[in-house]
Design an enzyme around this catalytic site. Structure first.
Site, PDB file in Angstrom:
ATOM      1  N   ASP A   1      -4.765 -19.066   5.237  1.00 23.59           N
ATOM      2  CA  ASP A   1      -6.735 -18.366   6.743  1.00 23.59           C
ATOM      3  C   ASP A   1      -5.721 -18.458   7.616  1.00 23.59           C
ATOM      4  O   ASP A   1      -4.690 -19.136   8.041  1.00 23.59           O
ATOM      5  CB  ASP A   1      -7.455 -19.710   6.561  1.00 23.59           C
ATOM      6  CG  ASP A   1      -6.647 -20.926   6.068  1.00 23.59           C
ATOM      7  OD1 ASP A   1      -4.774 -21.462   6.258  1.00 23.59           O
ATOM      8  OD2 ASP A   1      -7.513 -21.625   7.104  1.00 23.59           O
ATOM      9  N   GLU A  19      -6.354 -24.043   5.895  1.00 20.20           N
ATOM     10  CA  GLU A  19      -5.710 -24.977   6.718  1.00 20.20           C
ATOM     11  C   GLU A  19      -6.301 -25.058   8.117  1.00 20.20           C
ATOM     12  O   GLU A  19      -6.154 -26.522   8.583  1.00 20.20           O
ATOM     13  CB  GLU A  19      -4.839 -24.318   6.899  1.00 20.20           C
ATOM     14  CG  GLU A  19      -3.050 -25.700   7.717  1.00 20.20           C
ATOM     15  CD  GLU A  19      -3.111 -25.616   9.299  1.00 20.20           C
ATOM     16  OE1 GLU A  19      -2.943 -26.795   9.737  1.00 20.20           O
ATOM     17  OE2 GLU A  19      -3.891 -24.640   9.542  1.00 20.20           O
TER      18      GLU A  19
HETATM   19 ZN    ZN Z   1      -0.790 -22.838  10.666  1.00 19.54          ZN
END
Ligand code: ZN
Length: 385
Positions: free
Chosen positions: A83, A146
Site C-alpha cells: 500500500d 502498513e
Molecule cells: Zn513505507
C-alpha cells in the site's frame, strides 16, 4: 506476465516497479489486489517458489512466498508493503504513471516503498536459481495496510503466529544504507476537565480550554526540554508534539472539556509503557492520560551477524562501506523486532524525504542496485555449510 526476456534494465526491477506504481494501491481506501496480482504474476511458475495468500480481508491480499535451500539452515524474512498513502494534490506528473526522467521514476510509492518491494521480489526470484548454494529458507512477505499501522497486514501475520525466523529485512527507503534502529511511539489523548458556565459569567465556571492551553505550554517548555536532553546516535532525540486540540461547544459557553492529542517518540532502550507513565506523571491531576497507540522501538547490535552481513553486502555492491543509520519514524519492522523478537534491519532504495510528498520519485540506479544487495545479503546469511 513475466516478459523478462525483453527487460532492458539490468535486473528487471525497474519494469516491476513501473508495474507496481501503475497498479495503484492508495490507503485509504486500501485495496492492494492489483499490486498483489503484479507480484503473483512475476513469481508464478518459478520453480522452487511456494506462494500462499495469508490475507485477512478480501480486498487486502497478503503474499507469503517461500523458497527453501537445499539444506537446513536459518530463515530469512523479507518484508515490503504494497500500500501507499493517497496521491494527494499538487503533482506535476501522473502519480500512477511511473514516468521516467533524469534517471528517476516518478509516482506514488516510488520511494515508499514499491521500489524496495520490487527489489525484494526480483532478488527473491533470482535466489530461486541459487537454491543449491543456500542452507535455510527465505520467506517474502508482501503485505497490505502498513501506512495506517499494519493492522490488516504484518500485525495480522504476527497475531496469526506466522512470523518466525532468524533474520528480518524490511525494505523501507534507506538510500541503501543499513538502518539498524527505529524509534517507537506513544500516541495519547489528554482530557482536561473544567466546569461549564454561561459565557457572560466566566468566573462561575472553570475554562477547560484555558487549562489545556497552559498544559500545552508546560508540556513543551518543561517535559519537551527534558526529553530532548537524551538522544540516540542513530535516531536522534526523544520528542514530544501536541498534534491536536479539541474543546468547547459554543463561543458563549465556558468549556468544560478539552482534549489534546500528544505524540511522544521513544528511543531504543525506552519502553512505550514507561514513556506513557512518565507523561501521566507529568500531567498529574491536570488531565486524564489515555494511550491510543503504543509502538515499540528497536535496535539491532552493530556486531550482529545480520548487520555485519548487510554492511558487507552494501559495501560489496556499492564499492564503499556506508555508516549505519536509523529510522526516526515508524514501520512494520517493529512487528518483527519487538513483536516476534527477530533481529531486524531496514534496507531499501529510495529516500524517506521522498515519502508521502507530491512528485515522489526514486533514483533508478538505486532500485537496480538493491537487487544484488539483497541477493548478496541472502547468500551471506544462508551460506551452505
Ligand atoms: Zn513505507
Amino acid at each position: 506476465m513475466d516478459g523478462q526476456a525483453q527487460r532492458p534494465s539490468r535486473s528487471g526491477a525497474t519494469e516491476l516497479l513501473r508495474d507496481l506504481i501503475q497498479a495503484a494501491s492508495p490507503n485509504p481506501p486500501g485495496d492492494e489486489r492489483a499490486a498483489a496480482a503484479v507480484i503473483r504474476g512475476y513469481l508464478a511458475g518459478i520453480p522452487g517458489i511456494e506462494i500462499e495468500d495469508a490475507g485477512v480481508h478480501p480486498a487486502r491480499p497478503m503474499i507469503v512466498a517461500r523458497l527453501r535451500g537445499r539444506r537446513e539452515g536459518p530463515a530469512l524474512l523479507l518484508n515490503g508493503h504494497m500500500d501507499t498513502v493517497p496521491a494527494g494534490g499538487r503533482w506535476t506528473r501522473d502519480p500512477f504513471g511511473a514516468e521516467i526522467a533524469d534517471g528517476r521514476m516518478y509516482g506514488r510509492g516510488a520511494s515508499d516503498m514499491k521500489s524496495g518491494l520490487a527489489g525484494l521480489v526480483v532478488a527473491f526470484a533470482r535466489l530461486s536459481e541459487m537454491r543449491d548454494e543456500l542452507a535455510g529458507t527465505i520467506e517474502l512477505h508482501a503485505v497490505p495496510d502498513e501506512e495506517p499501522g499494519g493492522h490488516l497486514g504484518t500485525e495480522a501475520l504476527l497475531r496469526a503466529g506466522r512470523i518466525a525466523g532468524d533474520f528480518a529485512v524490511v525494505a523501507e527507503p534507506t538510500g541503501l544504507s543499513v538502518f539498524r534502529a527505529q524509534k517507537g511511539n506513544v500516541f495519547a489523548d489528554i482530557t482536561v476537565t473544567g466546569r461549564s458556565a454561561h459565557g457572560s459569567m466566566p468566573s462561575h465556571g472553570l475554562n477547560a480550554v484555558s487549562l489545556a492551553a497552559r498544559l500545552v505550554t508546560d508540556l513543551e517548555d518543561r517535559l519537551g526540554a527534558r526529553l530532548a536532553e537524551r538522544t540516540h546516535p542513530l535516531v536522534g532525540p526523544r520528542t514530544l508534539n501536541v498534534g491536536t486540540i479539541a474543546g468547547g461547544t459554543a463561543t458563549n459557553v465556558v468549556p468544560d472539556r478539552c482534549v489534546l492529542g500528544v505524540d511522544r517518540r521513544v528511543l531504543p532502550g525506552e519502553s512505550p509503557q514507561e514513556a506513557l507513565a512518565e507523561l501521566a506523571a507529568f500531567v498529574g491531576d491536570r488531565g486524564a492520560v489515555a494511550a491510543t497507540h503504543l509502538g515499540a522501538p528497536f535496535e539491532t547490535a552493530e556486531d550482529h551477524p545480520l548487520v555485519v552481513a548487510a554492511q558487507a553486502a552494501v559495501a560489496s555492491v556499492m564499492g564503499v562501506p556506508r555508516p549505519c543509520g536509523g529510522l526516526v519514524g515508524s514501520s512494520d519492522a517493529r512487528f518483527y523486532a519487538d513483536g516476534a523478537g527477530i533481529p531486524t534491519i531496514l534496507l531499501g532504495p529510495g529516500s524517506m524525504d521522498q515519502a508521502h510528498i507530491a512528485d515522489e520519485s526514486v533514483p533508478l540506479d538505486e532500485v537496480e542496485a538493491s537487487v544484488p544487495v539483497f541477493i548478496d545479503l541472502a547468500r551471506r546469511l544462508l551460506a551452505r555449510r
